[in-house]
Design a protein around this motif. Structure first.
Motif, PDB file in Angstrom:
ATOM      1  N   LEU A 164       0.763  -1.088  -0.358  1.00  0.00           N
ATOM      2  CA  LEU A 164      -0.280  -0.361  -0.311  1.00  0.00           C
ATOM      3  C   LEU A 164       0.746   1.194  -0.080  1.00  0.00           C
ATOM      4  CD1 LEU A 164      -3.523   0.248   0.276  1.00  0.00           C
ATOM      5  CD2 LEU A 164      -2.670   1.078   2.940  1.00  0.00           C
ATOM      6  N   HIS A 165       0.423   2.216  -1.033  1.00  0.00           N
ATOM      7  CA  HIS A 165       1.195   3.551  -0.539  1.00  0.00           C
ATOM      8  C   HIS A 165       1.337   3.857   0.546  1.00  0.00           C
ATOM      9  CE1 HIS A 165       1.941   7.758  -1.459  1.00  0.00           C
ATOM     10  NE2 HIS A 165       2.477   7.425  -2.533  1.00  0.00           N
TER      11      HIS A 165
ATOM     12  N   LEU B 115       0.822   5.638   6.371  1.00  0.00           N
ATOM     13  CA  LEU B 115       0.396   6.545   7.593  1.00  0.00           C
ATOM     14  C   LEU B 115      -0.419   6.483   8.048  1.00  0.00           C
ATOM     15  CD1 LEU B 115       3.527   8.073   6.502  1.00  0.00           C
ATOM     16  CD2 LEU B 115       3.287   7.196   8.345  1.00  0.00           C
ATOM     17  N   THR B 116      -1.991   6.836   7.320  1.00  0.00           N
ATOM     18  CA  THR B 116      -3.472   7.209   7.346  1.00  0.00           C
ATOM     19  C   THR B 116      -4.151   6.353   8.354  1.00  0.00           C
ATOM     20  OG1 THR B 116      -3.487   9.027   5.598  1.00  0.00           O
ATOM     21  CG2 THR B 116      -5.111   8.011   6.893  1.00  0.00           C
ATOM     22  N   VAL B 117      -3.929   5.268   7.546  1.00  0.00           N
ATOM     23  CA  VAL B 117      -4.391   4.111   8.183  1.00  0.00           C
ATOM     24  C   VAL B 117      -3.971   3.438   9.704  1.00  0.00           C
ATOM     25  CG1 VAL B 117      -5.133   1.293   8.370  1.00  0.00           C
ATOM     26  CG2 VAL B 117      -5.424   3.537   6.633  1.00  0.00           C
ATOM     27  N   GLY B 118      -2.477   3.526   9.815  1.00  0.00           N
ATOM     28  CA  GLY B 118      -1.824   3.617  11.327  1.00  0.00           C
ATOM     29  C   GLY B 118      -1.636   4.181  12.415  1.00  0.00           C
ATOM     30  N   SER B 119      -2.459   5.985  11.960  1.00  0.00           N
ATOM     31  CA  SER B 119      -2.798   6.728  12.642  1.00  0.00           C
ATOM     32  C   SER B 119      -4.367   6.782  13.217  1.00  0.00           C
ATOM     33  CB  SER B 119      -2.361   7.837  12.024  1.00  0.00           C
ATOM     34  OG  SER B 119      -1.062   8.777  11.491  1.00  0.00           O
ATOM     35  N   LEU B 120      -5.039   6.007  12.695  1.00  0.00           N
ATOM     36  CA  LEU B 120      -6.463   6.142  13.078  1.00  0.00           C
ATOM     37  C   LEU B 120      -6.260   4.456  13.965  1.00  0.00           C
ATOM     38  CD1 LEU B 120      -8.036   6.477   9.946  1.00  0.00           C
ATOM     39  CD2 LEU B 120      -8.048   7.691  12.057  1.00  0.00           C
ATOM     40  N   ALA B 121      -5.305   2.928  13.573  1.00  0.00           N
ATOM     41  CA  ALA B 121      -4.946   2.441  14.458  1.00  0.00           C
ATOM     42  C   ALA B 121      -4.573   2.513  15.938  1.00  0.00           C
ATOM     43  CB  ALA B 121      -4.686   1.322  13.800  1.00  0.00           C
TER      44      ALA B 121
ATOM     45  N   VAL C  94      -8.648  11.541  14.895  1.00  0.00           N
ATOM     46  CA  VAL C  94      -9.229  12.401  13.509  1.00  0.00           C
ATOM     47  C   VAL C  94      -8.454  13.855  13.404  1.00  0.00           C
ATOM     48  CG1 VAL C  94     -10.524  12.969  11.422  1.00  0.00           C
ATOM     49  CG2 VAL C  94     -11.038  10.738  11.992  1.00  0.00           C
ATOM     50  N   ALA C  95      -9.007  14.626  14.548  1.00  0.00           N
ATOM     51  CA  ALA C  95      -8.824  16.239  14.171  1.00  0.00           C
ATOM     52  C   ALA C  95      -7.224  16.249  14.984  1.00  0.00           C
ATOM     53  CB  ALA C  95      -9.681  16.932  15.206  1.00  0.00           C
ATOM     54  N   SER C  96      -6.658  15.139  15.055  1.00  0.00           N
ATOM     55  CA  SER C  96      -5.326  14.878  15.766  1.00  0.00           C
ATOM     56  C   SER C  96      -3.966  14.820  14.484  1.00  0.00           C
ATOM     57  CB  SER C  96      -4.289  13.639  16.279  1.00  0.00           C
ATOM     58  OG  SER C  96      -4.878  14.244  17.269  1.00  0.00           O
ATOM     59  N   PHE C  97      -4.754  14.368  13.659  1.00  0.00           N
ATOM     60  CA  PHE C  97      -4.021  13.315  12.349  1.00  0.00           C
ATOM     61  C   PHE C  97      -3.941  14.477  11.622  1.00  0.00           C
ATOM     62  CE2 PHE C  97      -3.796  11.649   7.927  1.00  0.00           C
ATOM     63  CZ  PHE C  97      -3.252  11.700   8.529  1.00  0.00           C
ATOM     64  N   THR C  98      -5.454  15.370  10.913  1.00  0.00           N
ATOM     65  CA  THR C  98      -5.610  15.989  10.208  1.00  0.00           C
ATOM     66  C   THR C  98      -4.545  17.577  10.785  1.00  0.00           C
ATOM     67  OG1 THR C  98      -7.864  16.939  11.394  1.00  0.00           O
ATOM     68  CG2 THR C  98      -7.558  15.938   9.212  1.00  0.00           C
ATOM     69  N   THR C  99      -5.034  18.081  11.696  1.00  0.00           N
ATOM     70  CA  THR C  99      -3.659  19.061  11.869  1.00  0.00           C
ATOM     71  C   THR C  99      -2.519  18.587  12.320  1.00  0.00           C
ATOM     72  OG1 THR C  99      -5.982  19.636  13.927  1.00  0.00           O
ATOM     73  CG2 THR C  99      -3.511  20.074  14.482  1.00  0.00           C
ATOM     74  N   GLY C 100      -2.285  17.997  12.577  1.00  0.00           N
ATOM     75  CA  GLY C 100      -0.162  17.320  11.907  1.00  0.00           C
ATOM     76  C   GLY C 100      -0.541  17.236  10.199  1.00  0.00           C
ATOM     77  N   LEU C 101      -1.098  16.792   9.606  1.00  0.00           N
ATOM     78  CA  LEU C 101      -0.917  16.955   8.090  1.00  0.00           C
ATOM     79  C   LEU C 101      -0.907  18.233   7.654  1.00  0.00           C
ATOM     80  CD1 LEU C 101      -2.812  14.817   6.185  1.00  0.00           C
ATOM     81  CD2 LEU C 101      -2.356  17.221   5.440  1.00  0.00           C
ATOM     82  N   GLY C 102      -1.730  18.564   8.428  1.00  0.00           N
ATOM     83  CA  GLY C 102      -1.560  20.092   7.506  1.00  0.00           C
ATOM     84  C   GLY C 102      -0.290  20.919   8.158  1.00  0.00           C
ATOM     85  N   ALA C 103      -0.052  21.003   8.821  1.00  0.00           N
ATOM     86  CA  ALA C 103       0.982  21.766   9.667  1.00  0.00           C
ATOM     87  C   ALA C 103       1.816  21.922   8.841  1.00  0.00           C
ATOM     88  CB  ALA C 103       1.383  21.806  11.475  1.00  0.00           C
ATOM     89  N   THR C 104       2.263  20.032   8.878  1.00  0.00           N
ATOM     90  CA  THR C 104       3.521  19.894   8.085  1.00  0.00           C
ATOM     91  C   THR C 104       3.872  20.334   6.882  1.00  0.00           C
ATOM     92  OG1 THR C 104       3.423  17.825   9.755  1.00  0.00           O
ATOM     93  CG2 THR C 104       4.908  17.423   8.076  1.00  0.00           C
ATOM     94  N   VAL C 105       2.634  19.557   6.000  1.00  0.00           N
ATOM     95  CA  VAL C 105       3.007  20.634   4.709  1.00  0.00           C
ATOM     96  C   VAL C 105       2.481  22.594   4.461  1.00  0.00           C
ATOM     97  CG1 VAL C 105       1.157  20.441   1.988  1.00  0.00           C
ATOM     98  CG2 VAL C 105       1.297  18.643   3.809  1.00  0.00           C
ATOM     99  N   ALA C 106       2.126  22.835   5.244  1.00  0.00           N
ATOM    100  CA  ALA C 106       2.564  24.511   5.765  1.00  0.00           C
ATOM    101  C   ALA C 106       4.274  24.299   5.698  1.00  0.00           C
ATOM    102  CB  ALA C 106       1.127  25.190   7.095  1.00  0.00           C
ATOM    103  N   GLY C 107       4.512  23.703   6.593  1.00  0.00           N
ATOM    104  CA  GLY C 107       6.245  24.630   7.323  1.00  0.00           C
ATOM    105  C   GLY C 107       6.506  23.751   6.351  1.00  0.00           C
TER     106      GLY C 107
ATOM    107  N   ILE D 131       2.872  11.882   1.613  1.00  0.00           N
ATOM    108  CA  ILE D 131       3.900  11.114   2.433  1.00  0.00           C
ATOM    109  C   ILE D 131       4.493  11.890   3.595  1.00  0.00           C
ATOM    110  CG2 ILE D 131       5.989   9.734   3.271  1.00  0.00           C
ATOM    111  CD1 ILE D 131       5.738   9.016   0.107  1.00  0.00           C
ATOM    112  N   VAL D 132       5.244  13.594   3.411  1.00  0.00           N
ATOM    113  CA  VAL D 132       5.578  13.318   4.444  1.00  0.00           C
ATOM    114  C   VAL D 132       4.362  14.787   5.314  1.00  0.00           C
ATOM    115  CG1 VAL D 132       6.163  16.497   4.772  1.00  0.00           C
ATOM    116  CG2 VAL D 132       7.902  14.254   3.224  1.00  0.00           C
ATOM    117  N   GLY D 133       3.343  15.251   4.967  1.00  0.00           N
ATOM    118  CA  GLY D 133       2.050  15.349   5.072  1.00  0.00           C
ATOM    119  C   GLY D 133       1.131  14.362   6.010  1.00  0.00           C
ATOM    120  N   ALA D 134       0.999  13.112   5.830  1.00  0.00           N
ATOM    121  CA  ALA D 134       0.572  12.109   6.512  1.00  0.00           C
ATOM    122  C   ALA D 134       0.958  11.667   7.565  1.00  0.00           C
ATOM    123  CB  ALA D 134       0.550  10.937   5.634  1.00  0.00           C
TER     124      ALA D 134
END
Length: 465
Positions: free
Chosen positions: A45-46, A51-57, A70-83, A331-334
């Motif tokens: 799997l890509h 990483l997305t499924v692993g975060s939920l697990a 979900v909120a933690s994952f999306t917050t981290g994804l957005g902050a990383t991509v923005a950074g 990948i970096v965002g996830a």
């Protein structure tokens, strides 16, 4: 590394989204990482989806509510991509300009014209290190392999004697030196100073690449003595006018962002006054965004226009450079999302508490965590992102130098022993026409030497600084 108490460090960690104890959190971390490893290695799997499924697990095993996970994952994804997302994009544009204009070929040809005999492995390290600064590892391999094969074939050199130094130069740049994605994400996660990290990274990289490159290549050539494959050298790219950028202008463009960021770090150390006009200017010019943007804009003239590119061709080059990095950004965002889930679940606090009972230095602990994730997933970037998330609480209260060394320790650990679950392993194997065993004895051992030497020099700097 720091004199602050555990209680003071813990105060900087936000309230966790679960009330699970350390034992449950430990199981949750292992489960989350195991899911990622299984999905990447067994089900192919890509990494973004894994990483997305692993975060939920991870969140589920830790007993966290799904909405908060979900909120933690999306917050981290957005902050990383923005950074780091814009920086990765600018690096991709610069790398594409370097390749399409023939600037990379100009660097290669100029250096090779000056090097003969025993100097050739050292020349290959220099070429790979300079070209590897703005290029992603895979792009650098594709660009340099034809040169390696050409030099080995025409000069009757051992393929490993020429190839290992080139691979070492690329790998060290990829793991230790920004603006590569792994170091950038670790710098962002640990709130490290980019200029100081870059300066210390160069200090660590130089002796490391010498040991893992020209010196180790002597033994690699004895262990694996194979000729360059006959399907050796593809045609080099041609430019619109048949001209290539000049060597000096090309090197200036490649090193411009590095020089600006190092200048900022030097002024920060010497002046250390935010009201000083010189420091204000260097803070802006040496910021990663401005430094890379300046290099791209300069490169459009020193590389693109010098090669005869029209405005339309320049626009096409920029457009083509951005499409391939979509997967890297995801990948970096996830990975950033996974990191934030680790932190919000309280895993960082758990490691902070447990580390008081371990007689393991912080730098060594960070390296070991990155090594474990690298061995499991095969991805240096995933290892860097995950390890940075796990040790982030330990960086609270550290000085800028200590935090920079922590980033480098993680980067060194992320390169440890590449094997069959790493795409780079197969890329090197196929390009050099080696068997799995031969690749393990050369490429995998080289990566391990880089990792161990990198840690050794980081620990040495921690004693001296």
């Amino acid at each position: 590394m720091t004199d602050l108490s555990v209680e003071m460090l813990a105060a900087a960690v936000p309230a966790p989204i679960t009330s699970a104890g350390n034992a449950q959190l430990g199981v949750a971390v292992l489960a989350g990482i195991a899911v990622i490893v299984l999905l990447i290695t067994r089900l192919k799997l890509h990494a973004f989806l894994a990483l997305t499924v692993g975060s939920l697990a991870l969140g589920a095993c830790a007993g966290a509510p799904l909405d908060k996970t979900v909120a933690s994952f999306t917050t981290g994804l957005g902050a990383t991509v923005a950074g780091v997302g814009v920086l990765i994009a600018l690096g991709a544009v610069l790398g594409r300009l370097l390749a399409d204009s023939g600037g990379a070929d100009e660097i290669v040809d100029t250096i090779l014209a000056k090097a003969q005999g025993r100097a050739m492995p050292w020349a290959m390290v220099l070429i790979a290190s300079v070209i590897g600064l703005p290029l992603f590892f895979e792009v650098g391999i594709v660009l340099l392999i034809p040169v390696v094969l050409l030099v080995a074939k025409r000069g009757s050199y051992s393929l490993m004697r020429i190839g290992v130094p080139a691979l070492a130069g690329l790998s060290v740049m990829h793991g230790l030196i920004p603006p590569h994605p792994g170091p950038l994400v670790a710098i962002d996660a640990l709130h490290a100073n980019l200029g100081i990290t870059l300066a210390l990274g160069v200090l660590v990289a130089i002796p490391t690449v010498v040991i893992a490159g020209p010196l180790f290549s002597r033994y690699a050539a004895r262990w694996v003595d194979i000729p360059a494959p006959e399907h050796a050298v593809p045609q080099r790219p041609t430019t619109d006018s048949g001209h290539r950028p000049r060597f000096g202008a090309t090197v200036f463009t490649v090193l411009l962002p590095v020089a600006l960021m190092l200048m900022k770090a030097l002024v920060d150390i010497v002046v250390d006054d935010r009201e000083n006009e010189v420091q204000r200017v260097t803070d802006i010019a040496g910021s990663p965004l401005i430094a890379l943007l300046a290099a791209v804009l300069v490169g459009m003239f020193t590389l693109g226009r010098a090669a005869g590119f029209t405005r339309a061709r320049l626009a096409t080059t920029v457009e083509k450079s951005l499409a391939p990095i979509a997967g890297i950004l995801l990948i970096v965002g996830a990975g950033g999302g996974f990191k934030q889930t680790l932190i919000d679940a309280g895993v960082g606090q758990m490691i902070l508490e447990l580390s008081t009972d371990w007689s393991v230095p912080t730098l060594l602990l960070a390296w070991l965590i990155a090594v474990a994730i690298r061995l499991a997933t095969g991805s240096a970037t995933v290892a860097t992102i995950s390890a940075a998330g796990l040790v982030a609480p330990l960086a609270a209260g550290m000085t800028s130098t200590e935090t920079a060394l922590l980033v480098l320790a993680i980067g060194a650990g992320s390169l440890f022993f590449s094997h069959v679950n790493d795409a780079g392993f197969w890329l090197v194997k196929e390009y050099f026409g080696m068997t799995v065993g031969q690749t393990l004895k050369t490429w995998s051992v080289m990566e391990t030497i880089i990792s161990v030497c990198g840690l050794g020099f980081v620990l040495l700097l921690s004693l001296l600084l």
